[in-house]
Design an enzyme around this catalytic site. Structure first.
Site, PDB file in Angstrom:
ATOM      1  N   GLY A   1      75.296  10.189  31.792  1.00 28.29           N
ATOM      2  CA  GLY A   1      76.015   8.971  31.441  1.00 28.29           C
ATOM      3  C   GLY A   1      76.911   8.447  32.544  1.00 28.29           C
ATOM      4  O   GLY A   1      77.093   7.237  32.692  1.00 28.29           O
TER       5      GLY A   1
ATOM      6  N   ASP B   1      92.487   7.895  35.911  1.00 28.05           N
ATOM      7  CA  ASP B   1      93.851   7.793  35.383  1.00 28.05           C
ATOM      8  C   ASP B   1      94.619   6.679  36.093  1.00 28.05           C
ATOM      9  O   ASP B   1      95.388   5.941  35.473  1.00 28.05           O
ATOM     10  CB  ASP B   1      94.593   9.128  35.550  1.00 28.05           C
TER      11      ASP B   1
ATOM     12  N   HIS C   1      94.619  16.250  35.098  1.00 30.65           N
ATOM     13  CA  HIS C   1      93.678  15.271  34.556  1.00 30.65           C
ATOM     14  C   HIS C   1      93.350  15.592  33.100  1.00 30.65           C
ATOM     15  O   HIS C   1      92.202  15.608  32.687  1.00 30.65           O
ATOM     16  CB  HIS C   1      92.409  15.262  35.423  1.00 30.65           C
TER      17      HIS C   1
ATOM     18  N   GLY D   1      73.998  15.722  38.851  1.00 27.59           N
ATOM     19  CA  GLY D   1      74.155  15.248  37.476  1.00 27.59           C
ATOM     20  C   GLY D   1      73.844  13.768  37.430  1.00 27.59           C
ATOM     21  O   GLY D   1      74.428  13.009  36.664  1.00 27.59           O
TER      22      GLY D   1
ATOM     23  N   ILE E   1      83.978  15.618  39.336  1.00 30.11           N
ATOM     24  CA  ILE E   1      84.337  14.782  38.195  1.00 30.11           C
ATOM     25  C   ILE E   1      84.285  15.604  36.905  1.00 30.11           C
ATOM     26  O   ILE E   1      85.017  15.334  35.951  1.00 30.11           O
ATOM     27  CB  ILE E   1      83.381  13.569  38.104  1.00 30.11           C
ATOM     28  N   SER E   2      83.434  16.618  36.866  1.00 31.47           N
ATOM     29  CA  SER E   2      83.181  17.406  35.652  1.00 31.47           C
ATOM     30  C   SER E   2      84.463  17.988  35.086  1.00 31.47           C
ATOM     31  O   SER E   2      85.218  18.663  35.783  1.00 31.47           O
ATOM     32  CB  SER E   2      82.215  18.548  35.966  1.00 31.47           C
TER      33      SER E   2
END
Length: 338
Positions: A35, A173, A200, A31, A140-141
């Site tokens: 962004g 976080d 999360h 990915g 992370i997704s």
């Protein structure tokens, strides 16, 4: 606990990196054109801990790779485009970071992203299980509370599951908690360390202000407001961007911080501690974020919840039901996948 351990990777993003004894690690970013993926790849390219940077996406990756390859650091950058090139992108990787997926828009919860991102994460982690089964997997997704169970089930299907090597990156976080506490107490944020446990998303994000280092205290109303802000900080960014995306730059920073900590630990550095959403037996929830002592093979020791205040104990109790639901949703998705 995290409050008694110096944060190893925060300063690493703002200083010249010390060259590691093992600095030829191949890292993949799946990915990489997105962004989060682009600034994350930039930060990774800047580190001598990375010997080779393998960038994968379904669009624009050759351009991103060409751009980054002009930077005067030693990491070799290669771009891979489309599913046919994914196996080659993963070959020989020791660490894979997955920021792929669609971003949140105003009014969306992380859970609204489920159908699209669940499929993306399942496809990518299936390729990881087949092509680099020993690699550290850092997801992370969103929604992380579901994508980590998906990742685990995919690895189980392929008979290569190692719970010590699969991480839900919840570092943002922690970064936010450190920043917001520092702002309220007029402290240097680089010297503030707040463990954040749970999950999360929303109320599953549980900052342990009572374990903050240095020690800080807030009246109950301010504590509740601070906790609420940390829990909804992602929505704060989504609203501020007014439909133009979600937290990308701060997430890239947090993702890089976690990757650098993990690489340091893989290289033999001792005392490296980060919070992450992982397979856990610390609570009734089968996955839970807590401070983790990292080592050469991933999780060396789960440091648990530590001593909680009554307020924090209630936050944990309130989060368990939602966590279990999100986890089951992810597991069911992976098990029913053709």
């Amino acid at each position: 606990m995290l409050s008694r351990v110096a944060r190893p990777a925060v300063s690493a993003l703002g200083r010249s990196f010390s060259v590691s004894s093992q600095n030829n690690v191949k890292v993949a970013v799946l990915g990489a054109s997105g962004g989060i993926g682009q600034p994350l790849s930039l930060l990774l390219k800047n580190s001598p801990l990375v010997g080779e940077l393998s960038l994968y996406d379904i669009a624009h990756t050759p351009g991103v790779a060409a751009d980054l390859s002009h930077i005067e650091t030693r990491a070799k950058v290669t771009g891979y485009l489309g599913v046919d090139q994914l196996p080659e992108a993963l070959k020989g990787c020791e660490l894979v970071v997955i920021p792929a997926g669609v971003p949140r828009k105003p009014g969306m919860t992380r859970d609204d992203l489920f159908n699209t991102n669940a499929t993306i994460v399942a496809d990518l982690t299936e390729a990881c299980a087949q092509n680099c089964p020993e690699a550290m997997i850092c997801v992370i997704s969103n929604p992380v509370n579901s994508t980590i169970p998906i990742t685990s089930e995919i690895f189980k299907k392929h008979g290569v599951y190692n719970p010590n090597k699969i991480f839900g990156v919840s570092t943002l976080d922690v970064v936010r908690a450190n920043t917001f506490v520092a702002e309220l107490k007029d402290l240097d944020p680089a010297r503030v360390s707040v463990p954040v446990i749970g999950g999360h998303a929303g109320k599953t994000i549980i900052p342990l202000i009572s374990q903050c280092n240095p020690k800080v205290e807030f009246p109950q109303d301010k504590l509740e407001a601070l906790t609420g802000r940390i829990q909804e900080a992602g929505t704060e960014v989504v609203k501020a961007k007014a439909g133009a995306g979600s937290a990308t730059l701060s997430m890239a920073y947090a993702g890089a911080r976690f990757v650098f900590s993990l690489l340091d630990a893989m290289n033999g550095k001792e005392g490296v501690v980060e919070c992450a959403f992982v397979r856990s037996e610390e609570t009734e929830s089968p996955y839970f974020s807590t401070p983790l002592l990292l080592g050469k093979n991933g999780i060396e020791k789960n440091l648990g919840l530590g001593k909680l205040s009554a307020f924090e104990e209630k936050l944990v109790a309130d989060a368990i039901g939602e966590l279990k639901g999100s986890i089951k949703k992810g597991e069911d998705f992976a098990k029913n996948r053709k």
